[in-house]
Design an enzyme around this catalytic site. Structure first.
Site, PDB file in Angstrom:
ATOM      1  N   GLY A  43       5.074  16.461  17.297  1.00 51.21           N
ATOM      2  CA  GLY A  43       4.773  17.520  16.450  1.00 51.21           C
ATOM      3  C   GLY A  43       3.315  17.539  16.162  1.00 51.21           C
ATOM      4  N   HIS A 445      -4.290 -11.652  -8.252  1.00 49.71           N
ATOM      5  CA  HIS A 445      -5.918 -11.814  -8.082  1.00 49.71           C
ATOM      6  C   HIS A 445      -6.500 -12.724  -7.019  1.00 49.71           C
ATOM      7  CE1 HIS A 445     -10.065 -11.799 -10.508  1.00 49.71           C
ATOM      8  NE2 HIS A 445     -10.015 -13.384  -9.921  1.00 49.71           N
TER       9      HIS A 445
END
Length: 466
Positions: A43, A445
């Site tokens: 599409g 972290h």
């Protein structure tokens, strides 16, 4: 034309991100499936939207970063771009994904027919191909025909001076002075692409801010960044008409009743979409259509037995991932399972401009209008070590909570890679997490995702790094 098989458990009309995913899921569940597509498997999204635009934007991003080499202790000279090569790569990416869908259809034994489909009575679909017309039958039919660019009177595309997204994906030239009409996701992404490559870019938005569906604070932040990059942003402004001449377009702007004119060599119109409802026989079948979109219930049922509509044709939000999940839901429903309905408020929206923008749920203003007592937290990119180390210190993460229950009502981001980070909040909303759950989650972290934690802490006066 005759086919060995004309009867199926499910016929899907349209092979975009809604239709082809519905076909695959239905096949996985043991149904016989036929998918009819008039143009390209995948599409608009795969061939002319989401995927090729991201390929273009990636080229622009690398070009931008090359010019920043000195900031990172590097040296790069004679930095240039080849627009034809950029477009060629973009089209190659789309073609590769298109081939991938063909392979998936073959793997799942899905019949793919390239042609135009029309409803021909209860459980019947007429298919017109180059070989002729045939009639197929199925107990269940999914309409997944998508949408196309809306064209306003006087602003119609001609492919030369005035472009739609399709023309902008395969440009006939590099614009020098560009006007982009509309600052939603499509408009601002193309503005970002061409502006980065050097076009003198003006964006016109009829609403009071760019990216008008986003939180006001995010829109304001993004606007400042766009202007830093050299874009001209005209808000609360409409384009009344375009005067076309050889090699130039004179745009007539109206702002607060005052009319001004400017000359451009290229105009891109990105003023919304129109559902592809024509020629399908929907009205004759008894399907209700509202402003070019099929009216459905939460399970995408049209009210006509055995007939469903998914994706852009079924209304907002007009997002590929919403279409895909609706396709899965309907396929499971047809197969006799009990899927959960899609919750539009938990579907993220992502815009791949520079800086990126991503959001899910209610904005701060929407939460207030809905009557919630809220807690709002925000955290700037400049307070995050990873963002600073990457040279991406311009950005913001914002959270909106229900003060009484701790429910995450919405999350809004602007900055580098936020389109990847937003999914953390999407999962949080899907799992109905509270502020306590998010506060107690350990974020690794150093990562940019730590800002998501800090933005939650900030809503409750507990931010650590601001």
């Amino acid at each position: 034309m005759s086919r060995a098989k004309t009867s199926y458990d499910l016929i899907v009309i349209g092979a975009g991100p809604g239709g082809y995913v519905a076909a695959i899921r239905a096949a996985q569940l043991g149904l016989t499936v036929c998918c009819i597509e008039r143009e390209n498997l995948g599409g608009i999204c795969l061939n002319w939207g989401c995927i090729p635009t991201k390929a273009l934007l990636r080229s622009a991003e690398i070009y931008h970063q090359m010019h920043r080499a000195k900031e990172f202790g590097l040296s790069a000279g004679d930095i240039r771009f080849d627009l034809d090569a950029i477009v060629k790569r973009s089209r190659g990416v789309a073609a590769q994904m298109n081939r991938g869908i063909k392979g998936l259809f073959k793997k799942n034994k899905i019949t793919a027919i390239m042609g135009e489909a029309t409803l021909a009575g209860k459980g019947k679909v007429a298919v017109k191909t180059e070989e002729g017309t045939d009639t197929l039958t199925a107990k269940n039919i999914i309409i997944a025909t998508g949408a196309r660019a809306r064209e306003l009177p006087g602003l119609e595309a001609d492919g030369d001076l005035v472009w739609t997204y399709r023309h902008a994906l395969m440009p006939v030239r590099m614009p020098k002075k560009l006007l982009v009409v509309g600052s939603g996701a499509i408009g601002i992404e193309f503005a970002s692409f061409y502006n980065t490559l050097g076009a003198d870019t003006t964006v016109v938005e009829v609403m009071d801010r760019v990216l008008p569906v986003e939180d006001k604070e995010i829109s304001a932040f993004a606007k400042k960044q766009f202007e830093k990059q050299g874009m001209t942003i005209l808000q609360k402004t409409s384009v009344k008409k375009l005067d076309r001449a050889k090699g130039k377009v004179t745009a007539h702007f109206e702002t607060d009743g005052k009319v001004t004119t400017q000359v451009f060599d290229t105009v891109i119109c990105a003023v919304g979409i129109v559902g592809n409802t024509e020629g399908l026989g929907l009205e004759d079948a008894g399907v209700k259509i509202d402003r070019t979109h099929v009216v459905t219930d939460e399970y995408c049922r049209t009210g006509v037995e055995g007939l469903y509509a998914i994706g852009d044709i079924a209304g907002a939000p007009w997002l590929a991932h919403k279409a895909s999940h609706e396709g899965v839901m309907v396929a499971e429903l047809v197969a006799g399972q009990n899927p959960h309905p899609i919750k539009p408020s938990s579907i993220a929206g992502c815009t791949y401009c520079h800086p990126q923008v991503a959001s899910v749920g209610l904005t701060e203003d929407q939460a207030k209008e809905a009557g919630y007592e809220i807690k709002v937290g925000s955290f700037p990119f400049v307070g995050n070590g990873k963002a600073v180390a990457m040279g991406e210190a311009e950005g913001l993460v914002k959270t909106v909570f229900d003060a009484k229950s701790g429910e995450l009502l919405g999350a809004h981001m602007v900055g580098a890679e936020v389109t990847e980070m937003i999914q953390g909040y999407v999962i949080g909303r899907t799992l109905e997490t509270t502020e306590e759950d998010l506060m107690n989650t350990v974020f690794p972290h150093p990562t940019m995702s730590e800002m998501m934690h800090e933005a939650v802490l900030a809503a409750y006066g507990r931010a650590l790094h601001i």
